[in-house]
Motif scaffolding. Structure first.
Motif, PDB file in Angstrom:
ATOM      1  N   GLU A 121      38.979 -13.918  15.975  1.00 11.44           N
ATOM      2  CA  GLU A 121      38.656 -12.508  15.787  1.00 11.44           C
ATOM      3  C   GLU A 121      37.326 -12.122  16.431  1.00 11.44           C
ATOM      4  O   GLU A 121      37.059 -10.944  16.656  1.00 11.44           O
ATOM      5  N   ASP A 122      36.474 -13.119  16.727  1.00  9.23           N
ATOM      6  CA  ASP A 122      35.171 -12.833  17.320  1.00  9.23           C
ATOM      7  C   ASP A 122      35.182 -12.914  18.843  1.00  9.23           C
ATOM      8  O   ASP A 122      34.151 -12.618  19.477  1.00  9.23           O
ATOM      9  N   MET A 123      36.287 -13.338  19.432  1.00  8.20           N
ATOM     10  CA  MET A 123      36.345 -13.493  20.885  1.00  8.20           C
ATOM     11  C   MET A 123      36.074 -12.156  21.579  1.00  8.20           C
ATOM     12  O   MET A 123      36.552 -11.106  21.161  1.00  8.20           O
ATOM     13  N   ILE A 124      35.282 -12.217  22.647  1.00 12.79           N
ATOM     14  CA  ILE A 124      34.933 -11.031  23.434  1.00 12.79           C
ATOM     15  C   ILE A 124      35.768 -11.028  24.709  1.00 12.79           C
ATOM     16  O   ILE A 124      35.860 -12.043  25.390  1.00 12.79           O
ATOM     17  N   VAL A 125      36.379  -9.900  25.024  1.00 11.89           N
ATOM     18  CA  VAL A 125      37.118  -9.752  26.279  1.00 11.89           C
ATOM     19  C   VAL A 125      36.358  -8.752  27.137  1.00 11.89           C
ATOM     20  O   VAL A 125      36.319  -7.557  26.836  1.00 11.89           O
ATOM     21  N   THR A 126      35.743  -9.239  28.191  1.00 10.64           N
ATOM     22  CA  THR A 126      34.934  -8.386  29.067  1.00 10.64           C
ATOM     23  C   THR A 126      35.448  -8.485  30.496  1.00 10.64           C
ATOM     24  O   THR A 126      35.496  -9.572  31.075  1.00 10.64           O
ATOM     25  N   GLY A 127      35.899  -7.380  31.021  1.00 12.32           N
ATOM     26  CA  GLY A 127      36.443  -7.374  32.369  1.00 12.32           C
ATOM     27  C   GLY A 127      37.644  -8.283  32.526  1.00 12.32           C
ATOM     28  O   GLY A 127      37.869  -8.848  33.606  1.00 12.32           O
ATOM     29  N   GLY A 128      38.424  -8.461  31.454  1.00 11.23           N
ATOM     30  CA  GLY A 128      39.595  -9.315  31.498  1.00 11.23           C
ATOM     31  C   GLY A 128      39.292 -10.792  31.297  1.00 11.23           C
ATOM     32  O   GLY A 128      40.213 -11.617  31.304  1.00 11.23           O
ATOM     33  N   MET A 129      38.030 -11.147  31.073  1.00 12.80           N
ATOM     34  CA  MET A 129      37.620 -12.536  30.876  1.00 12.80           C
ATOM     35  C   MET A 129      37.317 -12.777  29.397  1.00 12.80           C
ATOM     36  O   MET A 129      36.678 -11.949  28.744  1.00 12.80           O
ATOM     37  N   VAL A 131      35.353 -14.504  26.425  1.00 12.28           N
ATOM     38  CA  VAL A 131      34.049 -15.107  26.154  1.00 12.28           C
ATOM     39  C   VAL A 131      34.014 -15.474  24.673  1.00 12.28           C
ATOM     40  O   VAL A 131      34.246 -14.625  23.810  1.00 12.28           O
ATOM     41  N   TYR A 132      33.724 -16.743  24.390  1.00 10.84           N
ATOM     42  CA  TYR A 132      33.606 -17.197  23.012  1.00 10.84           C
ATOM     43  C   TYR A 132      32.134 -17.151  22.601  1.00 10.84           C
ATOM     44  O   TYR A 132      31.298 -17.855  23.177  1.00 10.84           O
ATOM     45  N   PRO A 133      31.784 -16.310  21.622  1.00  9.56           N
ATOM     46  CA  PRO A 133      30.383 -16.142  21.247  1.00  9.56           C
ATOM     47  C   PRO A 133      29.654 -17.437  20.938  1.00  9.56           C
ATOM     48  O   PRO A 133      28.484 -17.591  21.285  1.00  9.56           O
ATOM     49  N   ALA A 134      30.345 -18.381  20.294  1.00  9.06           N
ATOM     50  CA  ALA A 134      29.670 -19.627  19.922  1.00  9.06           C
ATOM     51  C   ALA A 134      29.164 -20.379  21.138  1.00  9.06           C
ATOM     52  O   ALA A 134      28.115 -21.038  21.074  1.00  9.06           O
ATOM     53  N   VAL A 146      13.617 -19.497  20.232  1.00 12.96           N
ATOM     54  CA  VAL A 146      14.741 -18.868  19.532  1.00 12.96           C
ATOM     55  C   VAL A 146      14.939 -19.574  18.197  1.00 12.96           C
ATOM     56  O   VAL A 146      15.302 -20.751  18.149  1.00 12.96           O
ATOM     57  N   ALA A 147      14.690 -18.859  17.102  1.00 12.89           N
ATOM     58  CA  ALA A 147      14.880 -19.430  15.773  1.00 12.89           C
ATOM     59  C   ALA A 147      16.328 -19.323  15.331  1.00 12.89           C
ATOM     60  O   ALA A 147      16.889 -20.268  14.777  1.00 12.89           O
ATOM     61  N   GLU A 148      16.940 -18.163  15.571  1.00 15.49           N
ATOM     62  CA  GLU A 148      18.339 -17.938  15.229  1.00 15.49           C
ATOM     63  C   GLU A 148      18.939 -17.006  16.263  1.00 15.49           C
ATOM     64  O   GLU A 148      18.247 -16.163  16.843  1.00 15.49           O
ATOM     65  N   VAL A 149      20.246 -17.144  16.476  1.00 16.84           N
ATOM     66  CA  VAL A 149      20.918 -16.271  17.434  1.00 16.84           C
ATOM     67  C   VAL A 149      22.367 -16.068  17.005  1.00 16.84           C
ATOM     68  O   VAL A 149      23.005 -16.967  16.451  1.00 16.84           O
ATOM     69  N   ALA A 150      22.869 -14.881  17.226  1.00 14.88           N
ATOM     70  CA  ALA A 150      24.273 -14.562  17.007  1.00 14.88           C
ATOM     71  C   ALA A 150      24.716 -13.656  18.149  1.00 14.88           C
ATOM     72  O   ALA A 150      23.980 -12.755  18.561  1.00 14.88           O
ATOM     73  N   VAL A 151      25.884 -13.914  18.683  1.00 13.74           N
ATOM     74  CA  VAL A 151      26.397 -13.166  19.836  1.00 13.74           C
ATOM     75  C   VAL A 151      27.659 -12.421  19.436  1.00 13.74           C
ATOM     76  O   VAL A 151      28.513 -12.953  18.716  1.00 13.74           O
ATOM     77  N   PHE A 152      27.789 -11.190  19.903  1.00 16.73           N
ATOM     78  CA  PHE A 152      28.943 -10.367  19.548  1.00 16.73           C
ATOM     79  C   PHE A 152      29.296  -9.448  20.708  1.00 16.73           C
ATOM     80  O   PHE A 152      28.532  -9.297  21.665  1.00 16.73           O
ATOM     81  N   GLY A 153      30.456  -8.835  20.614  1.00 17.64           N
ATOM     82  CA  GLY A 153      30.902  -7.902  21.631  1.00 17.64           C
ATOM     83  C   GLY A 153      30.674  -6.462  21.206  1.00 17.64           C
ATOM     84  O   GLY A 153      30.868  -6.111  20.040  1.00 17.64           O
ATOM     85  N   ALA A 154      30.240  -5.635  22.151  1.00 20.30           N
ATOM     86  CA  ALA A 154      30.046  -4.210  21.897  1.00 20.30           C
ATOM     87  C   ALA A 154      30.885  -3.420  22.902  1.00 20.30           C
ATOM     88  O   ALA A 154      31.124  -3.893  24.020  1.00 20.30           O
ATOM     89  N   PRO A 155      31.363  -2.231  22.528  1.00 17.66           N
ATOM     90  CA  PRO A 155      32.181  -1.437  23.453  1.00 17.66           C
ATOM     91  C   PRO A 155      31.434  -1.127  24.746  1.00 17.66           C
ATOM     92  O   PRO A 155      30.228  -0.877  24.748  1.00 17.66           O
TER      93      PRO A 155
END
Length: 227
Positions: A121-129, A131-134, A146-155
């Motif tokens: 559910e967290d997978m990002i689809v950008t330009g048809g590719m 991207v796994y946030p982890a 970097v102490a902590e990081v989280a990656v997510f997809g935005a419109p």
């Protein structure tokens, strides 16, 4: 943030005996796979389960993936749950033909070790590719400061979605988004690099200590600290 990254963050703050991450779900069994003791703490690997549990990785078409290819983790075992209470549609969505669709993304290597990459559910689809946030989080977590990081997809109007990194800087560090982008350029493929960075004092967490990605998207949409 993966379980391994969470443990690494704790270890930096609380020295002492090493902690290990096993894999399991409440819908399958307390523990499905045991950890490998010498594994990278940021990307732990697991020993395949012993009988009666078996696992497999499948793609969107339901085909079983060979070693090295990423797919959704499925578990079959005599200990699978019977279903969600009074939620037949939700049960049918995750239990199919004797297999539990965990929603976890991962792979098995040629040696038989298992890696959990991310949540479907967290997978990002950008330009048809895809991207796994982890994967991006693992790279950025090795960046000094970097102490902590989280990656997510935005419109994104052009690409559908874009990659955003939420970063908590370690005490004494004041780097900006340009430094993060330069580090990403050297350690990540072009389509995986964050196009924006959201600096936070702390990552939001729910009762299970997980970072809710929808909350990060809310903060990204309203926070002036994004760059």
């Amino acid at each position: 943030m993966t379980a391994g990254m969470l443990l690494l963050s704790v270890a930096r703050r609380i020295p002492g005996p090493a902690a290990l991450v096993a894999y399991g779900t409440s819908a399958s069994a307390p523990v499905v796979m045991e950890p490998v003791f010498d594994a990278d703490p940021i990307e732990p690997r697991y020993v395949p389960p012993a009988a009666p549990a078996i696992i497999g990785f499948v793609g969107a078409d339901g085909a079983v993936h060979p070693p090295g290819e990423t797919g959704e983790l499925l578990v079959s075992s005599e200990t699978l749950f019977a279903g969600y209470f009074r939620r037949p549609e939700a049960t049918a969505d995750v239990l199919r033909d004797g297999w539990l669709h965990t929603g976890d993304i991962g792979r098995v290597d040629k040696a038989g070790y298992v890696y959990i990459t991310d949540r479907l559910e967290d997978m990002i689809v950008t330009g048809g590719m895809n991207v796994y946030p982890a994967e991006v989080e693992q790279a950025l977590s090795r960046m000094p400061g970097v102490a902590e990081v989280a990656v997510f997809g935005a419109p994104d109007e052009r690409w559908g979605q874009t990659v955003v990194g939420a970063i908590v800087r370690a005490p004494g560090y004041t780097f900006d988004a340009a430094v993060v982008r330069e580090y990403s350029r050297r350690h990540l493929a072009s389509h995986k690099k964050p196009t924006a960075v959201l600096f936070l004092d702390a990552l939001p967490r729910n009762a299970a200590l997980k970072v809710p990605k929808p909350r990060l998207r809310e903060l990204y949409g309203t926070n002036a600290a994004r760059t």
